[in-house]
Design a protein around this motif. Structure first.
Motif: not given
Length: 380
Positions: A259, A261-263, A282, A303-304
Motif C-alpha cells: 500500500e 505511503n503506509y506499508d 512502498h 504495515t498499518d
C-alpha cells in the motif's frame, strides 16, 4: 484518448490522464491492426492499476469475442505479448473508486518468421522451458510457488493452415495455442497440478512465511507473510541476512507491491535498526537489486491497520567481494547513475528524475576495502 483503432506501424498507448492517475468508471477499447503477414507486439513499460478492480483485458484478435490472452491488474503484467494474427484488442475498465498510475504500453508491427514462430513470452509468475522457436519445437511452462498453470500441454511451433479463415492470418507460422497463464492456486506450493482455465477465487496462504528471522544460508527467499495472498494488517517483521565474512549480501526484488505511503519495507546496511538506511520502499517503487557494503543486511516490514496488497518475493544471496573493485552499487528508484567503473578509487554519482530529490549529494567512492564509501542514495 480512451480507446481507438491504431494502424501505425508503432506507437504508444497511455492510460487516460497519464502521467497523472487515471479516472474512475472508464471503459476504453483499443484495436491495434498490423499489416497482413505481421503480428502485433506490445511492451509494458509501466503498469500499475488498482488490484482486482481496475483491469486491462487483452484479446488475440480484433474484438471482444476474440480469445483472451490475459487480464492484468495491480503490477502483474508481462514484459511483452505477441498476437497470433495481425490484430490485438485491449479493454481497460475501472471501478468508481480509487485509481493508480496507469500504464504506458509500446506497440509495434513485427514480421512473421519464415521458418519459426515468434517468441511466445513468459507468463506472469511463471518460467519457460525451451528456447528454440523453430517449426516443430515444444515450449513448456511452470509456475512460481503458489500459482497453477492454466493449461498443462506444451505449445508447439506449427505451420499456418492455408485453408483457415483469412482473418486469422492463416499462412503465418504460429504456436499451437496461446501462451499459458499462472493463476493463484488453492494448492499452494504445487506449481503444476491444475489445468483449470479460471482463476481460483479463494487462496490459501503459504505455510512457512514467517514474519522475520535471522538468515545465514548462502541464498534463499524472503516472502511477505501470507504470500501469495495479501499480507496482514499491523505487521512489524524484522529480518537480518548474514553472509560469510568477506562477502556481501545481494537481494533481488522479484515481486513488490505494498500500500503506497503506509506499508513500508525499510532496508538498512548492517545488522540492526541503528545501521545506515539504504532506502524505504512502498507501492511498486523498489529497485531491481541492492547490495550491502558489509556481510549484513537488515529488513523491516511494517504495515498499518487497513488495506493491504500482494506483498513481496525477494531473493537473497551471499556474493564474494571483488579483489580489485567494488560490486555494482545499483541505481536508485526514480534516478540515474553517472559512472560505470567500479574499480578501487572510482567515483560514482547519481541524479534523480524530475520531481525527486537525492537523499545524499556526495558521490560514492570505491574504497581499498572493496566497499563503497556509503550506501546507495535514494530519490525521494
Amino acid at each position: 484518448p480512451c480507446g481507438g483503432h491504431l494502424t501505425a506501424p508503432n506507437g504508444i498507448i497511455l492510460s487516460p490522464g497519464w502521467p497523472s492517475f487515471y479516472r474512475d468508471s472508464l471503459n476504453c477499447q483499443w484495436v491495434i491492426e498490423a499489416q497482413p503477414d505481421h503480428a502485433v507486439k506490445i511492451h509494458f513499460d509501466r503498469f500499475q492499476t488498482e488490484v482486482n478492480y481496475d483491469t486491462l483485458e487483452i484479446r488475440d484478435g480484433p474484438s471482444t469475442s476474440s480469445p483472451v490472452i490475459g487480464e492484468y491488474h495491480g503490477t502483474q503484467a508481462p514484459h511483452f505479448l505477441i498476437s497470433t494474427s495481425n490484430f490485438l484488442f485491449l479493454l481497460f475498465t475501472t471501478d468508481n473508486s480509487r485509481s493508480a498510475a496507469g500504464f504506458s504500453i509500446r506497440y509495434e508491427s513485427v514480421m512473421m518468421e519464415s521458418d519459426s514462430c515468434l517468441d511466445p513470452g513468459i507468463p506472469v509468475n511463471g518460467r519457460r522451458r525451451g528456447n528454440s522457436f523453430a517449426i516443430g519445437s515444444l515450449v513448456s511452462f511452470t509456475c512460481d510457488l503458489g500459482y497453477t498453470l492454466s493449461e498443462q500441454e506444451p505449445i508447439r511451433g506449427a505451420h499456418g493452415d492455408a485453408d483457415a479463415d483469412a482473418d486469422a492470418d492463416a499462412d503465418a507460422d504460429d504456436w499451437s495455442s496461446l501462451t499459458r497463464r499462472c493463476l493463484v492456486s488453492r494448492l499452494a506450493g504445487n506449481a503444476t497440478t491444475s489445468t483449470s482455465c479460471c482463476p481460483c477465487l479463494e487462496t490459501t496462504p503459504l505455510k512457512g512465511t514467517p514474519c522475520g528471522g535471522h538468515l545465514t544460508a548462502p541464498n534463499g527467499i524472503i516472502l511477505s507473510p501470507g504470500w501469495p495472498s495479501f499480507y496482514r494488517d499491523s505487521l512489524n517483521c524484522q529480518w537480518v541476512i548474514e553472509a560469510q565474512p568477506d562477502h556481501a549480501v545481494k537481494i533481488h526484488f522479484d515481486r513488490f507491491q505494498t500500500e503506497v505511503n503506509y506499508d513500508t519495507l525499510e532496508i538498512r546496511d548492517g545488522p540492526s535498526t541503528s545501521s545506515p538506511v539504504i532506502g524505504e520502499y512502498h507501492g511498486t517503487q523498489a529497485p531491481h537489486f541492492l547490495i550491502s557494503t558489509s556481510n549484513f543486511l537488515f529488513l523491516l516490514f511494517t504495515t498499518d491497520n487497513s488495506r493491504s496488497a500482494a506483498g513481496f518475493s525477494i531473493r537473497y544471496e551471499s556474493v564474494m567481494m571483488e579483489s580489485d573493485s567494488c560490486l555494482d552499487p545499483g541505481i536508485p528508484v526514480n534516478g540515474r547513475r553517472r559512472g560505470n567503473s567500479f574499480a578501487i578509487g572510482s567515483l560514482v554519482s547519481f541524479t534523480c528524475d524530475l520531481g525527486y530529490t537525492l537523499s545524499e549529494q556526495e558521490p560514492i567512492v570505491c574504497e581499498k576495502r572493496h566497499q563503497w564509501s556509503h550506501a546507495l542514495p535514494s530519490c525521494d
